[in-house]
Design a protein around this motif. Structure first.
Motif, short mmCIF file in Angstrom:
data_model
loop_
_atom_site.label_atom_id
_atom_site.label_comp_id
_atom_site.label_asym_id
_atom_site.label_seq_id
_atom_site.Cartn_x
_atom_site.Cartn_y
_atom_site.Cartn_z
N GLN A 155 0.84 -1.19 0.00
CA GLN A 155 0.00 0.00 0.00
C GLN A 155 0.88 1.24 0.00
O GLN A 155 1.85 1.33 0.76
N PHE A 156 0.52 2.20 -0.84
CA PHE A 156 1.29 3.42 -0.97
C PHE A 156 0.41 4.62 -0.67
O PHE A 156 -0.77 4.65 -1.03
N ALA A 157 1.00 5.60 -0.03
CA ALA A 157 0.27 6.82 0.30
C ALA A 157 0.12 7.68 -0.94
O ALA A 157 1.05 7.78 -1.76
N ILE A 158 -1.04 8.30 -1.09
CA ILE A 158 -1.26 9.21 -2.20
C ILE A 158 -0.52 10.51 -1.90
O ILE A 158 -0.72 11.12 -0.86
N PRO A 159 0.40 10.92 -2.78
CA PRO A 159 1.17 12.14 -2.48
C PRO A 159 0.27 13.36 -2.38
O PRO A 159 -0.69 13.52 -3.15
N ASN A 160 0.58 14.19 -1.40
CA ASN A 160 -0.19 15.42 -1.19
C ASN A 160 0.35 16.50 -2.11
O ASN A 160 1.24 17.28 -1.74
N ILE A 161 -0.16 16.51 -3.34
CA ILE A 161 0.33 17.46 -4.33
C ILE A 161 -0.82 18.30 -4.86
O ILE A 161 -1.99 17.95 -4.74
N ASP A 162 -0.46 19.40 -5.43
CA ASP A 162 -1.44 20.31 -6.02
C ASP A 162 -1.92 19.72 -7.34
O ASP A 162 -1.14 19.50 -8.27
N THR A 163 -3.21 19.43 -7.43
CA THR A 163 -3.77 18.84 -8.65
C THR A 163 -4.26 19.90 -9.63
O THR A 163 -4.84 19.56 -10.65
N MET A 164 -4.06 21.15 -9.31
CA MET A 164 -4.48 22.22 -10.22
C MET A 164 -3.70 22.13 -11.52
O MET A 164 -2.50 21.88 -11.52
N PRO A 165 -4.36 22.31 -12.66
CA PRO A 165 -3.63 22.25 -13.94
C PRO A 165 -2.57 23.34 -14.01
O PRO A 165 -2.63 24.35 -13.30
N PHE A 166 -1.57 23.13 -14.86
CA PHE A 166 -0.42 24.04 -14.91
C PHE A 166 -0.83 25.47 -15.25
O PHE A 166 -0.15 26.43 -14.90
N PHE A 167 -1.97 25.64 -15.93
CA PHE A 167 -2.39 26.99 -16.32
C PHE A 167 -3.29 27.64 -15.27
O PHE A 167 -3.73 28.77 -15.45
N GLY A 168 -3.56 26.94 -14.16
CA GLY A 168 -4.35 27.52 -13.09
C GLY A 168 -5.82 27.22 -13.21
O GLY A 168 -6.28 26.54 -14.14
N ASN A 169 -6.60 27.77 -12.28
CA ASN A 169 -8.05 27.59 -12.28
C ASN A 169 -8.74 28.90 -12.66
O ASN A 169 -8.09 29.91 -12.95
N GLY A 170 -10.04 28.87 -12.62
CA GLY A 170 -10.79 30.08 -12.92
C GLY A 170 -11.18 30.23 -14.37
O GLY A 170 -11.70 31.29 -14.77
N TYR A 171 -10.95 29.21 -15.17
CA TYR A 171 -11.30 29.27 -16.59
C TYR A 171 -12.50 28.36 -16.87
O TYR A 171 -12.77 27.43 -16.11
N PRO A 172 -13.21 28.66 -17.95
CA PRO A 172 -14.41 27.84 -18.28
C PRO A 172 -14.07 26.36 -18.37
O PRO A 172 -13.06 25.97 -18.95
N LYS A 173 -14.96 25.56 -17.78
CA LYS A 173 -14.76 24.11 -17.76
C LYS A 173 -16.07 23.46 -18.22
O LYS A 173 -17.15 23.83 -17.76
N TYR A 174 -15.97 22.50 -19.12
CA TYR A 174 -17.14 21.85 -19.69
C TYR A 174 -17.01 20.34 -19.50
O TYR A 174 -16.08 19.71 -20.00
N LEU A 175 -17.96 19.76 -18.74
CA LEU A 175 -18.03 18.32 -18.58
C LEU A 175 -18.95 17.75 -19.65
O LEU A 175 -20.15 18.11 -19.72
#
Length: 803
Positions: free
Chosen positions: A589-609
């Motif tokens: 079992q391995f621990a999930i690294p506590n890293i920033d999952t934000m995309p390299f260009f940042g947040n706050g932009y339109p997102k479409y699912l």
């Protein structure tokens, strides 16, 4: 490379300045003492020393077990936890220096931890575990941390036990200060060891070429000692050494120079250091010659002074309070800026980290709880917060504790080249015997003239490897064609496909060299490298091996295991196989690294699912119907995309960067991609700038699994297997808090009861923890090591019984 505000420190700026050329004209006008002082200061601002210490859970392993380790990463100047490099490289090397295991370990504020699963394919033998940073590679393998570990593979026949009959004994002699000079009284240190650096007991005599015995000598601790005499001009000297096993060694002393300098250091009754420099050099001018004494502690300048010769002797008094704790390097220069004598001196540490540990019982039964209280303090019992690691393992005839500890390594072994036998002995007390042994040790390590060649050269020091300030560097070269012609000044992209977008653009250098500053890439995977250059012939990518290909000259002791250990080995093998059979899922079992999952260009932009909308049959329809930020155009059968800039209320004139799972793809390719495989779409409506790259917006598509499902990459794309940072394996220790748990029929044959690399005591120096004993009986050892924020290091060990 991406720069953040926390990177812009004095140390980082000093490292960046290492690439500049310093003018030499100002130094020529200064006297030789100031010139040396200036040169050294310039060098130390660039050659920032780093150290890595590794605490392993034990020293003996069976194939199939896990080797656990904790990394302590410090500034070599003050031995305080450091936060410059963010990656450490850990390797397990066989006797031929072939890597058996390798791992990249993340460092955070001076600490990191990891593990190696020792596979069934590994051969029995003694191995070298070593650790270093990218920056440390500039200073060679002598700056790396190394320790020996033993591995036995019970599933393979043991290698034949050939007797070691070589007995490669070595005798070495070290005149104090560096050289013997005819007519000048000198102290000479000696060291007699076997080929593995272990000191020998012996009797010795010194004779001249006429076989006249001048003196006899014996070693102190670890085959090291000293004698004094005055060499005579024209004479040569040979030492005859007879070891306790009857071997005779003859060794010539270094030849005495007709003219030169001799250095002697003594501590007077007032605790001051008296340094005398004797010379028989002829006068070059009517003025008395001067010599310059320079002392530094861990590259911090402490003393810089000059004296003139009076009757052939220049005398210096050094106030010990001016020297730093630990090893100081005292060098004497003549008026030609040439180092002529050198000596090491050790100033005792005022404070070390005192670690205490106590359990709730002196003896335990099987499957019982062990409550452990830890406390850390410095001088006077003052509690201090410290970062610790703890290992608790069973002691048997095959187990052994590592020689040395974090204290002896940081303050002694790491500052001396070669093998130091039992380094912890020199910190056992400040008795006259230990002090004399320590001074003898420094005498045989006290002349390191070559260090000054780099310091005193006219050009600024240059370094091939730079610190990994914020993440791992993936370096390589891109080329094309059968002759591997470099692809120069080309926009080159490295992508790591996945749900977390990782995209790194660089411009290749004149010779096709590229370096990607990759962050938060964990575990094994694939990297994809592409060039924007339209290449008709084969596109090649040669990724540089990030591990050092330089190795220390120290020999690994030969592996030997006699039949008397067969029962212990069989028992340990059975226990290991039972644990792996019943707890394989818990051990993987391995621990999930506590890293920033934000995309390299940042947040706050339109997102479409995509699942939120009616599905269309083409990507073109998705963009036209759902995404007002993107304009779709078509000319001569080719699609064109333009992002709308809401600030200027106009579309950008250039096409955006288009990504699929972080990998750049052409507009034509994404427009023909199956839209049912797309999970999400993000649109960066701002102009995106990174380094030398500017994009008029970004359109980022992601698939459901982040694996570029069914995408056929361009021929310029090269896919390579590449291991990222090591994932942290979770140590498994069962709980027997309830009677039902204690009555479990699952066997528990753990010989490693507990391993924790991340224990933190509070501001008062207190911490508590608990673990449970296993089904094994016997004697167990607990080893604690650690350091506080001020660089106070220490270790502690104790034992307890399980009946």
């Amino acid at each position: 490379m991406y720069l953040t505000s926390r990177m812009i420190t004095k140390q980082v700026l000093s490292l960046l300045l290492a690439w500049l050329v310093l003018s030499d004209s100002s130094l020529m006008a200064q006297d030789f003492g100031n010139a040396i002082y200036t040169r050294f200061n310039e060098y130390r601002e660039k050659a920032i020393p780093e150290k890595v210490y590794v605490h392993t859970d034990k020293g003996f392993y069976l194939a199939g077990e896990i080797l656990w380790f904790k990394l302590y990463y410090v500034n070599g100047t003050d031995n305080k936890p450091f936060d410059l490099s963010k990656i450490a490289y850990v390797e397990l090397l066989d006797k031929d220096n072939k890597p058996v295991m390798q791992g990249k370990v993340a460092l955070k504020s001076g600490f990191g931890d990891g593990s190696f699963y020792l596979p069934s394919s590994v051969n029995a033998g003694n191995y070298t575990l070593r650790a270093y940073t990218n920056w440390m590679k500039n200073f060679g393998p002598s700056s790396f941390y190394e320790q020996q570990v033993t591995i036995v593979n019970s599933l393979k026949p043991l290698p034949p036990q050939a007797p070691d009959t070589t007995n490669k004994y070595t005798a070495r002699f070290f005149p104090e200060g560096g050289n013997l000079v005819s007519g000048l009284f000198s102290k000479v240190a000696f060291q007699v060891t076997d080929q593995y650096g272990k000191g020998l007991s012996f009797t010795g005599s010194l004779a001249n070429q006429r076989n006249e015995v001048l003196l006899q000598f014996k070693p102190g601790k670890f085959g090291i000692g000293q004698f004094s005499f005055t060499p005579v001009a024209g004479d040569s000297y040979t030492a005859t050494i007879v070891t306790t096993d009857g071997k005779t060694i003859t060794k010539s002393l270094p030849a005495a120079y007709e003219q030169g300098y001799v250095m002697q250091l003594q501590e007077d009754a007032n605790g001051q250091l008296q340094v005398s420099v004797s010379s028989n050099m002829p006068a070059r001018t009517q003025q008395p010659e001067e010599v310059f004494l320079f002392a530094h502690s861990h590259q911090e300048i402490k003393v810089a002074t000059r004296k003139a010769f009076v009757n052939g002797v220049a005398r210096f008094t050094i106030d010990k309070s001016k020297l730093g704790e630990g090893i100081s390097q005292i060098t004497v220069f003549n008026d030609q800026k040439q180092p002529v004598c050198e000596r090491l001196y050790f100033k005792p540490l005022k404070e070390t980290l005192s670690i205490g540990a106590s359990g709730n019982e002196a003896q335990y039964n099987n499957r019982k709880k062990v409550d452990l209280s830890l406390n850390t303090s410095i001088a006077g019992g003052k509690g201090t917060a410290a970062n610790l690691s703890l290992s608790v393992y069973r002691i048997d005839s095959l187990s052994w504790q590592d020689q040395g500890n974090i204290l002896s390594y940081l303050w002694l072994s790491s500052d001396l080249k070669g093998t130091i036998e039992s380094p912890e002995y020199y910190f056992s007390s400040q008795s006259a015997e230990v002090t004399a042994a320590l001074d003898n040790l420094l005498l045989v390590h006290g002349w390191r003239r070559f260090d000054w060649q780099e310091v005193l050269k006219s050009n600024a020091a240059s370094f091939k490897y730079i610190p990994e300030f914020d993440g791992h560097f993936i370096s390589g070269k891109i080329s094309t064609g059968d002759n591997a012609a470099p692809v120069s000044f080309s926009k080159t992209y490295l992508s790591i496909a996945g749900t977390k977008l990782q995209f790194y653009p660089v411009l290749s250098g004149r010779y096709g060299d590229v370096r990607f500053d990759v962050r938060n890439y964990y575990g094994p995977g694939e990297i994809i490298i592409q060039s924007e250059e339209q290449i008709d012939s084969n596109f090649h990518v040669d990724i540089q091996n990030p591990y050092s290909d330089k190795y220390s000259a120290d020999e690994v002791a030969p592996f030997s295991l006699s039949q008397q250990y067969q029962q212990t080995l069989t028992e340990g093998s059975i226990n290991m196989q039972v644990q792996n059979a019943f707890y394989s899922d818990r051990l993987s079992q391995f621990a999930i690294p506590n890293i920033d999952t934000m995309p390299f260009f940042g947040n706050g932009y339109p997102k479409y699912l995509m699942d939120d909308y009616v599905r269309f049959n083409t990507t073109e329809e998705i963009l036209r119907e759902y995404v007002p930020d993107v304009a779709v155009r078509k000319s001569d059968g080719q699609f064109q995309l333009y992002i709308f800039n809401w600030e200027t209320e106009r579309h950008y004139k250039s096409s955006p960067l288009v990504l699929l799972d972080g990998v750049p793809v052409s507009i034509q390719k994404i427009m023909t991609y199956d839209p049912l495989k797309l999970r999400q779409l993000q649109v960066v409506t701002d102009r995106y700038v990174t380094g030398e790259f500017t994009y008029d917006g970004i359109i980022s598509f992601t698939t459901y699994h982040g694996d570029l499902t069914d995408l056929k990459l361009d021929k310029q794309a090269v896919i390579l297997d590449y291991d990222g940072l090591q994932l942290q394996r979770e140590f498994y220790s069962p709980s027997y808090d309830t009677p039902e748990q204690a009555a479990s029929h699952l066997p528990d044959f753990r010989n490693l009861l507990y391993w924790s690399p991340t224990i933190q005591t509070d501001a008062t120096g207190k911490a508590s923890l608990h673990f449970f004993t296993s089904d094994l009986k016997g004697k167990f050892a607990a080893v604690v090591q650690g350091i506080d924020n001020n660089g106070h290091a220490g270790s502690y060990s104790f034992t307890f019984e399980v009946k």
